[in-house]
Motif scaffolding. Structure first.
Motif, PDB file in Angstrom:
ATOM      1  N   LEU A  67     -13.100  -4.877   8.000  1.00  0.00           N
ATOM      2  CA  LEU A  67     -11.815  -4.552   7.382  1.00  0.00           C
ATOM      3  C   LEU A  67     -11.996  -4.428   5.887  1.00  0.00           C
ATOM      4  O   LEU A  67     -12.766  -5.183   5.282  1.00  0.00           O
ATOM      5  CB  LEU A  67     -10.754  -5.611   7.725  1.00  0.00           C
ATOM      6  CG  LEU A  67     -10.387  -5.735   9.185  1.00  0.00           C
ATOM      7  CD1 LEU A  67      -9.284  -6.779   9.371  1.00  0.00           C
ATOM      8  CD2 LEU A  67      -9.953  -4.416   9.777  1.00  0.00           C
ATOM      9  N   GLU A  68     -11.279  -3.480   5.295  1.00  0.00           N
ATOM     10  CA  GLU A  68     -11.399  -3.222   3.869  1.00  0.00           C
ATOM     11  C   GLU A  68     -10.146  -3.639   3.116  1.00  0.00           C
ATOM     12  O   GLU A  68      -9.038  -3.572   3.648  1.00  0.00           O
ATOM     13  CB  GLU A  68     -11.649  -1.738   3.635  1.00  0.00           C
ATOM     14  CG  GLU A  68     -12.934  -1.249   4.252  1.00  0.00           C
ATOM     15  CD  GLU A  68     -13.158   0.234   4.009  1.00  0.00           C
ATOM     16  OE1 GLU A  68     -12.404   0.844   3.217  1.00  0.00           O
ATOM     17  OE2 GLU A  68     -14.090   0.773   4.615  1.00  0.00           O
ATOM     18  N   ARG A  69     -10.339  -4.017   1.874  1.00  0.00           N
ATOM     19  CA  ARG A  69      -9.196  -4.332   1.015  1.00  0.00           C
ATOM     20  C   ARG A  69      -8.412  -3.055   0.733  1.00  0.00           C
ATOM     21  O   ARG A  69      -8.995  -2.066   0.324  1.00  0.00           O
ATOM     22  CB  ARG A  69      -9.668  -4.909  -0.313  1.00  0.00           C
ATOM     23  CG  ARG A  69     -10.365  -6.220  -0.176  1.00  0.00           C
ATOM     24  CD  ARG A  69     -10.783  -6.782  -1.520  1.00  0.00           C
ATOM     25  NE  ARG A  69     -11.596  -7.966  -1.303  1.00  0.00           N
ATOM     26  CZ  ARG A  69     -11.111  -9.140  -0.911  1.00  0.00           C
ATOM     27  NH1 ARG A  69      -9.831  -9.272  -0.719  1.00  0.00           N
ATOM     28  NH2 ARG A  69     -11.903 -10.151  -0.713  1.00  0.00           N
ATOM     29  N   PRO A  70      -7.106  -3.083   0.932  1.00  0.00           N
ATOM     30  CA  PRO A  70      -6.294  -1.899   0.622  1.00  0.00           C
ATOM     31  C   PRO A  70      -6.309  -1.607  -0.880  1.00  0.00           C
ATOM     32  O   PRO A  70      -6.428  -2.531  -1.696  1.00  0.00           O
ATOM     33  CB  PRO A  70      -4.879  -2.304   1.078  1.00  0.00           C
ATOM     34  CG  PRO A  70      -5.085  -3.422   2.035  1.00  0.00           C
ATOM     35  CD  PRO A  70      -6.319  -4.131   1.572  1.00  0.00           C
ATOM     36  N   ALA A  71      -6.181  -0.363  -1.236  1.00  0.00           N
ATOM     37  CA  ALA A  71      -6.148   0.046  -2.635  1.00  0.00           C
ATOM     38  C   ALA A  71      -4.972  -0.601  -3.369  1.00  0.00           C
ATOM     39  O   ALA A  71      -5.029  -0.826  -4.577  1.00  0.00           O
ATOM     40  CB  ALA A  71      -6.061   1.560  -2.739  1.00  0.00           C
ATOM     41  N   SER A  72      -3.906  -0.922  -2.642  1.00  0.00           N
ATOM     42  CA  SER A  72      -2.718  -1.526  -3.253  1.00  0.00           C
ATOM     43  C   SER A  72      -2.950  -2.961  -3.712  1.00  0.00           C
ATOM     44  O   SER A  72      -2.152  -3.506  -4.471  1.00  0.00           O
ATOM     45  CB  SER A  72      -1.544  -1.489  -2.279  1.00  0.00           C
ATOM     46  OG  SER A  72      -1.857  -2.241  -1.116  1.00  0.00           O
ATOM     47  N   TRP A  73      -4.047  -3.595  -3.277  1.00  0.00           N
ATOM     48  CA  TRP A  73      -4.363  -4.944  -3.718  1.00  0.00           C
ATOM     49  C   TRP A  73      -5.044  -4.841  -5.077  1.00  0.00           C
ATOM     50  O   TRP A  73      -6.230  -4.605  -5.154  1.00  0.00           O
ATOM     51  CB  TRP A  73      -5.297  -5.644  -2.751  1.00  0.00           C
ATOM     52  CG  TRP A  73      -4.715  -6.008  -1.422  1.00  0.00           C
ATOM     53  CD1 TRP A  73      -3.522  -5.618  -0.896  1.00  0.00           C
ATOM     54  CD2 TRP A  73      -5.337  -6.827  -0.454  1.00  0.00           C
ATOM     55  NE1 TRP A  73      -3.357  -6.133   0.346  1.00  0.00           N
ATOM     56  CE2 TRP A  73      -4.463  -6.884   0.651  1.00  0.00           C
ATOM     57  CE3 TRP A  73      -6.537  -7.500  -0.377  1.00  0.00           C
ATOM     58  CZ2 TRP A  73      -4.760  -7.615   1.805  1.00  0.00           C
ATOM     59  CZ3 TRP A  73      -6.836  -8.221   0.746  1.00  0.00           C
ATOM     60  CH2 TRP A  73      -5.949  -8.280   1.834  1.00  0.00           C
ATOM     61  N   ALA A  74      -4.312  -5.010  -6.122  1.00  0.00           N
ATOM     62  CA  ALA A  74      -4.861  -4.820  -7.472  1.00  0.00           C
ATOM     63  C   ALA A  74      -5.776  -5.953  -7.875  1.00  0.00           C
ATOM     64  O   ALA A  74      -5.669  -7.057  -7.492  1.00  0.00           O
ATOM     65  CB  ALA A  74      -3.732  -4.704  -8.482  1.00  0.00           C
TER      66      ALA A  74
END
Length: 74
Positions: A67-74
């Motif tokens: 699973l990857e960190r979403p781009a929205s997680w700043a």
């Protein structure tokens, strides 16, 4: 929440920051806008990328392999 069976639970908008979700079963769990900042999900079961994409997380949030960190997680 270690080894908890949360199958089908509605956790939308829940504050799970810092939660230890090791081994938790998360199939069908609603996680929209859930706060997972600092949560440990490394060994959570049945967690999908689509579920993660709708959550709030940060660099401390530990995700399962694949699973990857979403781009929205700043």
């Amino acid at each position: 929440l270690v080894m908890a069976n949360l199958e089908g639970a509605d956790l939308r908008w829940s504050d799970l920051s810092g939660a230890n979700l090791v081994g938790a079963r998360l199939i069908g769990v609603e996680l929209e806008e859930a706060n997972l900042r600092g949560a440990d999900l490394q060994t959570a079961e049945d967690l999908l990328q689509e579920q993660i994409n709708s959550t709030l997380g940060d660099s401390r949030t530990k995700l399962p392999p694949g699973l990857e960190r979403p781009a929205s997680w700043a």
